[in-house]
Design a protein around this motif. Structure first.
Motif, PDB file in Angstrom:
ATOM      1  N   LEU A 113       0.856  -1.213   0.126  1.00  0.00           N
ATOM      2  CA  LEU A 113      -0.051  -0.045  -0.007  1.00  0.00           C
ATOM      3  C   LEU A 113       0.777   1.167   0.058  1.00  0.00           C
ATOM      4  N   ASN A 114       2.070   1.253   0.183  1.00  0.00           N
ATOM      5  CA  ASN A 114       3.205   2.083  -0.077  1.00  0.00           C
ATOM      6  C   ASN A 114       2.921   3.247   1.020  1.00  0.00           C
ATOM      7  N   ILE A 115       2.653   2.762   2.352  1.00  0.00           N
ATOM      8  CA  ILE A 115       2.506   3.650   3.388  1.00  0.00           C
ATOM      9  C   ILE A 115       3.582   4.217   4.067  1.00  0.00           C
ATOM     10  N   THR A 116       3.980   5.574   4.150  1.00  0.00           N
ATOM     11  CA  THR A 116       5.285   5.917   4.453  1.00  0.00           C
ATOM     12  C   THR A 116       4.975   7.132   5.681  1.00  0.00           C
ATOM     13  N   GLY A 117       6.070   7.450   6.478  1.00  0.00           N
ATOM     14  CA  GLY A 117       5.964   8.442   7.199  1.00  0.00           C
ATOM     15  C   GLY A 117       5.421   7.958   8.738  1.00  0.00           C
ATOM     16  N   ILE A 118       5.487   6.658   9.021  1.00  0.00           N
ATOM     17  CA  ILE A 118       5.114   6.344  10.425  1.00  0.00           C
ATOM     18  C   ILE A 118       6.285   6.304  11.392  1.00  0.00           C
ATOM     19  N   GLN A 119       6.157   6.669  12.532  1.00  0.00           N
ATOM     20  CA  GLN A 119       7.257   6.415  13.293  1.00  0.00           C
ATOM     21  C   GLN A 119       6.988   5.235  14.209  1.00  0.00           C
ATOM     22  N   TRP A 120       7.676   4.069  14.048  1.00  0.00           N
ATOM     23  CA  TRP A 120       7.274   2.857  14.812  1.00  0.00           C
ATOM     24  C   TRP A 120       8.045   2.861  16.079  1.00  0.00           C
ATOM     25  N   VAL A 121       7.287   2.379  17.090  1.00  0.00           N
ATOM     26  CA  VAL A 121       7.917   2.177  18.429  1.00  0.00           C
ATOM     27  C   VAL A 121       7.565   0.524  18.657  1.00  0.00           C
ATOM     28  N   ALA A 122       8.979  -0.448  18.793  1.00  0.00           N
ATOM     29  CA  ALA A 122       8.730  -1.624  18.446  1.00  0.00           C
ATOM     30  C   ALA A 122       8.962  -2.339  19.854  1.00  0.00           C
ATOM     31  N   SER A 123       8.243  -3.523  20.113  1.00  0.00           N
ATOM     32  CA  SER A 123       8.507  -4.369  21.333  1.00  0.00           C
ATOM     33  C   SER A 123       9.628  -5.082  21.197  1.00  0.00           C
ATOM     34  N   GLU A 124      10.210  -5.603  22.272  1.00  0.00           N
ATOM     35  CA  GLU A 124      11.585  -6.495  22.206  1.00  0.00           C
ATOM     36  C   GLU A 124      11.293  -7.497  21.096  1.00  0.00           C
ATOM     37  N   ALA A 125      10.386  -8.232  20.915  1.00  0.00           N
ATOM     38  CA  ALA A 125      10.375  -9.307  20.199  1.00  0.00           C
ATOM     39  C   ALA A 125      10.748  -9.238  18.708  1.00  0.00           C
ATOM     40  N   TRP A 126      10.622  -7.966  18.170  1.00  0.00           N
ATOM     41  CA  TRP A 126      10.985  -7.721  16.837  1.00  0.00           C
ATOM     42  C   TRP A 126      11.916  -6.618  16.747  1.00  0.00           C
ATOM     43  N   VAL A 127      12.289  -6.073  17.626  1.00  0.00           N
ATOM     44  CA  VAL A 127      13.268  -4.688  17.542  1.00  0.00           C
ATOM     45  C   VAL A 127      14.756  -5.068  16.779  1.00  0.00           C
ATOM     46  N   THR A 128      15.117  -6.382  16.972  1.00  0.00           N
ATOM     47  CA  THR A 128      16.182  -6.930  16.489  1.00  0.00           C
ATOM     48  C   THR A 128      16.109  -7.647  15.386  1.00  0.00           C
ATOM     49  N   ASP A 130      18.661  -2.165  26.082  1.00  0.00           N
ATOM     50  CA  ASP A 130      19.430  -1.066  25.214  1.00  0.00           C
ATOM     51  C   ASP A 130      18.136  -0.527  24.506  1.00  0.00           C
ATOM     52  N   ILE A 131      18.151   0.796  24.468  1.00  0.00           N
ATOM     53  CA  ILE A 131      17.123   1.411  23.520  1.00  0.00           C
ATOM     54  C   ILE A 131      17.884   1.361  22.093  1.00  0.00           C
ATOM     55  N   ILE A 132      16.995   0.725  20.998  1.00  0.00           N
ATOM     56  CA  ILE A 132      17.511   0.753  19.745  1.00  0.00           C
ATOM     57  C   ILE A 132      16.842   1.536  18.712  1.00  0.00           C
ATOM     58  N   ASN A 133      17.723   2.055  17.688  1.00  0.00           N
ATOM     59  CA  ASN A 133      17.031   2.831  16.688  1.00  0.00           C
ATOM     60  C   ASN A 133      17.509   2.321  15.456  1.00  0.00           C
ATOM     61  N   TRP A 134      16.366   2.317  14.251  1.00  0.00           N
ATOM     62  CA  TRP A 134      16.693   1.762  13.079  1.00  0.00           C
ATOM     63  C   TRP A 134      17.468   2.715  12.125  1.00  0.00           C
ATOM     64  N   GLN A 135      18.504   2.551  11.787  1.00  0.00           N
ATOM     65  CA  GLN A 135      19.391   3.576  10.968  1.00  0.00           C
ATOM     66  C   GLN A 135      19.855   3.031   9.507  1.00  0.00           C
ATOM     67  N   ARG A 136      20.147   3.679   8.511  1.00  0.00           N
ATOM     68  CA  ARG A 136      20.622   3.182   7.423  1.00  0.00           C
ATOM     69  C   ARG A 136      21.957   2.748   7.535  1.00  0.00           C
ATOM     70  N   GLY A 137      22.455   1.761   7.007  1.00  0.00           N
ATOM     71  CA  GLY A 137      23.873   1.323   6.834  1.00  0.00           C
ATOM     72  C   GLY A 137      24.471   1.808   5.817  1.00  0.00           C
ATOM     73  N   PRO A 138      25.691   1.555   5.452  1.00  0.00           N
ATOM     74  CA  PRO A 138      26.523   2.161   4.544  1.00  0.00           C
ATOM     75  C   PRO A 138      26.122   1.745   3.096  1.00  0.00           C
ATOM     76  N   GLY A 139      25.681   0.145   3.105  1.00  0.00           N
ATOM     77  CA  GLY A 139      25.039  -0.490   1.988  1.00  0.00           C
ATOM     78  C   GLY A 139      23.546  -0.179   1.821  1.00  0.00           C
ATOM     79  N   GLY A 140      22.912   0.690   2.611  1.00  0.00           N
ATOM     80  CA  GLY A 140      21.299   0.923   2.465  1.00  0.00           C
ATOM     81  C   GLY A 140      20.560   0.043   3.155  1.00  0.00           C
ATOM     82  N   ASN A 141      21.215  -0.853   3.919  1.00  0.00           N
ATOM     83  CA  ASN A 141      20.458  -1.844   4.797  1.00  0.00           C
ATOM     84  C   ASN A 141      20.291  -1.187   6.033  1.00  0.00           C
ATOM     85  N   ILE A 142      19.593  -1.720   6.874  1.00  0.00           N
ATOM     86  CA  ILE A 142      19.053  -1.326   8.280  1.00  0.00           C
ATOM     87  C   ILE A 142      19.908  -1.752   9.392  1.00  0.00           C
ATOM     88  N   GLU A 143      20.581  -0.895  10.157  1.00  0.00           N
ATOM     89  CA  GLU A 143      21.551  -1.333  11.115  1.00  0.00           C
ATOM     90  C   GLU A 143      20.719  -0.850  12.545  1.00  0.00           C
TER      91      GLU A 143
END
Length: 238
Positions: free
Chosen positions: A28-43, A169-182
């Motif tokens: 559906l190409n929905i973007t612009g959502i700020q997600w707050v993740a539970s521990e089960a999927w944050v990594t 740990d409080i974790i933030n999903w950021q763009r890595g050098p290859g465009g993947n998520i770190e």
């Protein structure tokens, strides 16, 4: 979610249940959502591919504290399973395994204290000790609740209710050098601190949804997310 004006979404889910949801969400190409993740999927590494960044980049959540397990990597590299793809072979950031590691040490320390009990100075009826050849679970539990030790610079102990002191740990999903998520640590939750001081977030390190250095309505969004993280951590603890 297409019609809602909400910009912050809190998701309690395991990665297995998130996968079909995200498939439809991305179609559906929905973007612009700020997600707050539970521990089960944050990594969850399954969502770390570059195709997910436009939809999940900026996600914030809490994860089991990462720790170092001395000798684990070299021990596994004696195994023939190394040629096989397995999540168990990834020793770069042990979280669940680190908790198991601490649990084993907690039992070992408890058994050591139980077996070191001096007769007529024990903690049980008439100052008795546990019988070495007939240890009861409730006797080991007594020692487990009182155990305290240091491992890798971290104090491990339990509160008056027998619960372990929570660290996340409080974790933030950021763009890595290859465009993947770190998965980048941007703070921590320390249950040993006084109320109001447990949660520390380095706000300047956060990358928000849409690859922004500031969230829209930044103060309100950040305050809301801080509040949700505190609720999640406290609920899991208590």
């Amino acid at each position: 979610m297409q019609d809602s004006g909400a910009k912050v979404v809190v998701v309690f889910s395991a990665e297995g249940e998130m996968t079909p949801f995200l498939k439809d969400y991305m179609m559906l190409n929905i973007t612009g959502i700020q997600w707050v993740a539970s521990e089960a999927w944050v990594t969850a590494s399954v969502f770390a591919g570059r195709e997910f960044y436009a939809y999940l980049g900026g996600t914030i959540g809490f994860g089991i504290r990462q720790g170092h397990i001395r000798g684990l990597r070299s021990y596994l590299e004696t195994e023939s399973l190394l040629a096989q793809h397995s999540g168990y072979m990834n020793t770069s950031s042990p979280r669940v395994a680190y908790n198991v590691y601490k649990a084993v040490y907690a039992i070992a320390h408890s058994l050591n204290n139980l077996l070191g009990c001096q007769e007529h100075s024990g903690p049980f009826y008439n100052k008795s000790c546990a019988q070495r050849n007939d240890i009861q679970p409730w006797q080991l539990q007594h020692y487990l609740q009182e155990v305290a030790f240091n491992i890798g610079g971290e104090e491990v102990n339990f509160d008056l209710k027998g619960d372990s002191i929570p660290y996340y740990d409080i974790i933030n999903w950021q763009r890595g050098p290859g465009g993947n998520i770190e998965f980048v640590n941007i703070g921590l939750f320390d249950g040993t601190k006084a109320a109001g001081m447990e949660l520390v977030i380095e706000e300047e390190k956060i990358v928000w949804a849409g690859h922004q250095s500031e969230a829209s309505c930044s103060y309100c969004v950040f305050t809301h997310i801080r509040c949700q993280l505190l609720k999640i951590c406290r609920l899991r603890w208590r």
